[in-house]
Design an enzyme around this catalytic site. Structure first.
Site, PDB file in Angstrom:
ATOM      1  N   GLY A 317      40.759  31.911  34.620  1.00 57.41           N
ATOM      2  CA  GLY A 317      40.718  31.694  35.835  1.00 57.41           C
ATOM      3  C   GLY A 317      39.527  32.047  36.300  1.00 57.41           C
ATOM      4  CB  ALA A 318      37.487  34.758  37.983  1.00 60.93           C
ATOM      5  CG  HIS A 353      41.377  39.892  39.016  1.00 57.98           C
ATOM      6  ND1 HIS A 353      42.457  40.677  39.014  1.00 57.98           N
ATOM      7  CD2 HIS A 353      40.082  40.277  38.294  1.00 57.98           C
ATOM      8  CE1 HIS A 353      42.478  41.128  37.348  1.00 57.98           C
ATOM      9  NE2 HIS A 353      41.548  41.056  37.298  1.00 57.98           N
ATOM     10  CD  GLU A 354      37.218  37.558  38.071  1.00 55.55           C
ATOM     11  OE1 GLU A 354      37.398  38.794  37.066  1.00 55.55           O
ATOM     12  OE2 GLU A 354      37.997  37.788  37.737  1.00 55.55           O
ATOM     13  CG  HIS A 357      37.268  43.429  36.866  1.00 59.91           C
ATOM     14  ND1 HIS A 357      37.749  44.192  35.819  1.00 59.91           N
ATOM     15  CD2 HIS A 357      38.028  42.214  36.758  1.00 59.91           C
ATOM     16  CE1 HIS A 357      39.421  43.557  35.597  1.00 59.91           C
ATOM     17  NE2 HIS A 357      39.518  42.881  35.353  1.00 59.91           N
ATOM     18  CD  GLU A 376      41.610  42.537  32.632  1.00 61.95           C
ATOM     19  OE1 GLU A 376      41.773  41.848  34.616  1.00 61.95           O
ATOM     20  OE2 GLU A 376      40.680  41.354  32.496  1.00 61.95           O
TER      21      GLU A 376
END
EC number: 3.4.11.-
Length: 941
Positions: A317-318, A353-354, A357, A376
């Site tokens: 997804g990414a 989400h990214e 991170h 994650e």
């Protein structure tokens, strides 16, 4: 990295709709310790290292990379200069290299006039993806050395390493670009390196390109110089200290849009020129989210820029590359006219989400892949924390528990694994990117936050990030940071946090004991599975018992597992949340008065399911049928889930679970309805695989009758909140797929008008999926949809059409879809796993999908990598609804024949367990369902 799980939908990238779309469509290889002899050079020199993990006595400090990719010949060459130090004398340097041709390697030492450069002998071990550089004399401890390696390679035809991607312009011109995807173990495919997360170093990157192209990397461009043959060499600023899997670079003709955050960080979104007008939503979301994280973590974003790039070919997804996050186009680009509400939700969550991170994973990185969940699980958890604040209109908090149900589905199998589990080789590492690492990780963090309080939890993770910035961590490092906030001696922690008196409770257990976070959380991270809590009410006494929930057995498995379970509950007498920490197998709490009903796991904030003995379920079913709003929508959804999960292990009858589901006739909230569909749809899918047409038809009719009132209330518009729009889209699709005539007739009318306008009519986005699904049932409609698919610039529209095309009953067209998406010319190969699964859910298509998987297995694992989530998705998607012993034997026979090329994959064990469970479930419950469908209570619906 955002992986696309088994329950995915490329049409929406939404974790919510994914499972329903799939439903409606109709351990590891043994090469971690090789028994073969180490490879030798022609002169007989053996490879000096026989382990998968690199030795720790040579440490990289800084990489200087020069890479030139030729997008015409699809090759690249490079020079890697690695500054190293040795912690013990050695004449051997072991590092990673995979599919690279090493032409020369030298060792530099000294400086200035005393600089010397000596040739290094190169040995290769392809099976371990390693090379050994042999120096003529030992390296001395503490002195700086530079290893210089010249090499070449081919741009990968897969989705990992340094790989080729293509797209077509509006005019039909084919254009080529090169991009990277290094996580978890593919940096070694682009440059020789110490490709393990603990070997952090800084990077200076130079990219040579043609003038017509643009290069971007982790850091901003410092300068560009013209070199030989008219090429441009871009020099990028030096990175911070980071792991190799976070390095990224792209050579393309992308265009970009940019904004600056309050703290001065330049945020840019890159995309192909024809789609750059779809970048604005993601850009605004990224700016807002980056500002949120800087404030929440109390740590400034450490880089001067953050790029987000939409790659035309992308397997997952990414990906969170530091300063250059990369995405599937459908996960980043939002077409205001054609993208769905769920697409907006999915894009927002993926960007969140990214960017999470950039702190969890990039700034602080797990030491080894066994603790991938530290990356994650936190990023998944922070999606919800951040978006609930930055985009409150999306109401993402309501959807969180759905991720816990996804995790429980695989965690209930014997083939599951602890959140933290040993891994060594690349295939084992790739298998860690699953629902357990992501979703279970997020769910146990949410449970811990609920237990400690939001403020205490936040203080703990901020301390964790500050203490370990630019370093690597293990499980216990997180718990140590939490423990410093919440001491185990019962004394108030930092800033007064963790004082249990802030929680109302009917039990002294919560108050008097210290908060031993490490001991508690080890029970959740070092043991697989989750507890079943059985509640028995005797007057004011509530008896509690915990046992390991595992499918495939009517009795609790003898694992001996115990969890520290932070129980929460409400009663008919009090809607105040009561708390009780269950640390033993059994315990008893005393209520202040007798109650009519009791509901545990309030809001589904705990990672456990609950069984209510005696008349407990009858009381809760009566509550739902009478005044279902007496408990929250999340609690209603969890009751639906828990009831049907208990059927699987023989704790509750299927009749009682179905009786409870009847209350859905009065339900209007998205999550209980979706959970009801998640439990009911698989029942008739199992019947499809047994050709039980009569009962299957009756069950589908029951499902439509159950939700008919809610279906009839849906408008064919794009009005309402995001959750209302997503509910509308799925209900209309459900109705049309099941031939509910008011829906079918309206969809046919919309499709006819859309077709007559040559696809120019603007359809309401929320109804498009249903309209296309109906339109694709005719040959003429199918052909027209495919013609529009070829030229659409909208990821949502393409995926909606893709879904509809896979709904056809024409086997020739289904086979054509499989063939063409696998080739990748007319339909991108990145779509193949989804298409295979959609056809695997099609009542006439599933034999084709299963046959295709078997026939092309070797090519599939070469393209998508053994152990990847894509391979797991395809295995489960084509087989996990099988419900006959004949199919079970086929599955066992095929995968056992693969030996180390797939027989020990966890997804294979999962699908075998699931089929066995399906067979047992149908044997026990089918006749009961048939009788129940004829009962009087249904006649009154």
């Amino acid at each position: 990295m955002v992986f696309l799980p088994l329950k995915w939908s490329l049409a929406t990238m939404s974790f919510l709709l994914s499972s329903l779309l799939a439903l409606l469509t109709v351990s590891t290889p043994s090469w971690c310790q090789s028994t073969e002899a180490s490879p030798k050079r022609s002169d007989g020199t053996p490879f000096p290292w026989n382990k998968i993990r690199l030795p720790e006595y040579v440490i990289p400090v800084h990489y200087d990379l020069l890479i030139h990719a030729n997008l015409t010949t699809l090759t690249f060459w490079g020079t890697t200069k690695v500054e190293i130090t040795a912690s013990q004398p050695t004449s051997t340097i072991i590092l990673h290299s995979h599919h690279l041709q090493i032409s020369r390697a030298t060792l530099r030492k000294g400086a200035g006039e005393r600089l010397s450069e000596e040739p290094l002998q190169v040995l290769e071990h392809p099976r371990q993806e390693q090379i050994a550089l042999l120096a003529p004399e030992p390296l001395l401890v503490g002195l700086p050395y530079t290893v210089v390696i010249h090499y070449a390679g081919n741009l990968s035809e897969t989705f990992h390493g340094f790989y080729k991607s293509t797209y077509r312009t509006k005019e039909g011109e084919l254009r080529i670009l090169a991009s990277t995807q290094f996580e978890p173990t593919a940096a070694r495919m682009a440059f020789p390196c110490f490709d393990e997360p603990a070997f952090k170093a800084s990077f200076s990157i130079k990219i040579r390109r043609e003038p017509r192209h643009l290069a971007i990397s982790n850091m901003p461009l410092v300068k560009s110089v013209t070199v030989a043959e008219g090429l441009i060499e871009d020099h990028f600023d030096v990175t911070v200290k980071m792991s190799t899997y976070l390095v990224a670079f792209i050579i393309s003709d992308f265009e970009s849009v940019s904004k600056i955050t309050k703290s001065g960080v330049k945020v840019s979104v890159y995309a192909v020129p024809d789609k750059i007008n779809q970048a604005d939503y993601a850009l605004d979301a990224a700016v807002t989210l980056l500002e949120f994280y800087e404030d929440y973590f109390s740590i400034p974003y450490p880089l001067p820029k953050q790029d987000l790039a939409a790659i035309p070919d992308f397997q997952s997804g990414a990906m969170e590359n530091w300063g250059l996050t990369t995405y599937r186009e459908s996960a980043l680009l939002f077409d205001a006219e054609k993208s769905s509400a769920s697409s907006k939700l999915g894009i927002t969550m993926t960007v969140a989400h990214e960017l999470a991170h950039q702190w969890f994973g990039n700034l602080v990185t797990m030491e080894w892949w066994n603790d991938l969940w530290l990356n994650e699980g936190f990023a998944k958890f922070m999606e919800f924390v951040s978006v609930s604040v930055t985009h409150p209109e999306l109401k993402v908090g309501d959807y969180f528990f759905g991720k816990c149900f996804d995790a429980m589905e695989v965690d209930a199998l014997n083939s599951s694994h602890p959140v933290s589990t040993p891994v060594e080789n690349p295939a084992q590492i790739r298998e860690m990117f699953d629902d357990v690492s992501y979703d279970k990780g997020a769910c146990i963090l949410n449970m811990l936050r609920e237990y400690l309080s939001a403020d205490a939890f936040k203080s703990g993770i901020v301390q964790y990030l500050q203490k370990h910035s630019y370093k690597n961590t293990k499980n216990e490092d997180l718990w140590d940071s939490m423990a410093s906030i919440c001491p185990t001696d019962g004394v108030k922690g930092m800033d007064g946090f963790c004082s249990r008196s802030q929680h109302s409770s009917s039990s002294s257990h919560w108050h008097q004991e210290g908060v031993d976070v490490k001991t508690m959380m080890n029970t959740w991270t070092l043991q697989k599975g989750f507890p079943l809590i059985t509640i028995t009410v005797r007057g004011r006494n509530v008896h509690m018992k915990q046992e390991h929930y595992m499918k495939g057995s009517d009795g609790a498995p003898d694992t001996g597992y115990l969890w520290h379970v932070p129980l929460t509950f409400i009663t008919s007498k009090s809607d105040m949340v009561h708390r009780f920490l269950l640390k033993t197998k059994t315990d008893v709490l005393i209520l202040p008065e007798e109650v009519e009903w009791i509901k545990f796991n309030v809001g589904m904030n705990g990672y456990y399911i609950v069984h209510y003995e005696d008349d407990g379920w009858d009381s809760l079913t009566g509550l739902l049928k009478g005044t279902h709003t007496a408990v929250s929508s999340n609690d209603r959804a969890s009751l639906i889930n828990n009831a049907f999960q208990l059927v699987s292990i023989g704790k509750l009858s299927i009749e009682k679970a179905l009786d409870l589901s009847l209350y859905l006739k009065h339900e209007t909230e998205i999550m209980p309805v979706f959970q009801g569909l998640n439990e009911l749809i698989p029942m008739y899918k199992l019947m499809e695989k047994r050709d039980m047409n009569e009962v299957e038809t009756q069950f589908k009719a029951f499902l439509i009758r159950l939700l008919r009132d809610l279906i009839d209330k849906q408008t064919w518009t794009d009005e309402g909140s995001v959750s209302e729009r997503m509910l509308r889209s799925q209900l209309l699709l459900l109705a049309c797929v099941h031939n509910y005539q008011p829906c079918v007739q309206r969809a046919e009318g919309y499709f006819r008008k859309w077709k007559e306008s040559n696809g120019n009519l603007s359809l309401p986005v929320d109804v498009t999926l249903a309209v296309f699904a109906v339109g694709a049932q005719s040959t003429e409609g199918w052909d027209f949809l495919y013609s529009k698919y070829q030229f659409s610039l909208s990821s949502t529209e393409k995926s909606q059409i893709e879904f509809a095309l896979c709904r056809t009953q024409n086997k020739e067209k289904l086979q054509w879809l499989l063939d063409e998406s696998f080739k990748g010319d007319k339909i991108k190969t990145q779509e193949f796993p989804q298409i295979l699964t959609l056809i695997g859910r099609n009542p006439v298509g599933y034999p084709l999908a299963w046959q295709f998987l078997r026939k092309n297995w070797n090519k599939l694992v070469q393209k998508f990598e053994l152990g990847s989530s894509s391979i797991a998705h395809m295995v489960m998607g084509t087989t996990n609804q099988f419900s006959t012993r004949t199919r079970l034997e086929e599955v066992k026979g095929f995968f056992s024949s693969l030996k180390e090329n797939g027989s020990q994959l966890r997804c294979v064990q999962q699908t075998i367990e699931t089929i066995e469970e399906n067979i047992g479930w149908m044997d026990k419950n089918f006749d009961k369902i048939r009788v129940w469908l004829q009962s009087e209570k249904l006649e009154r619906m």
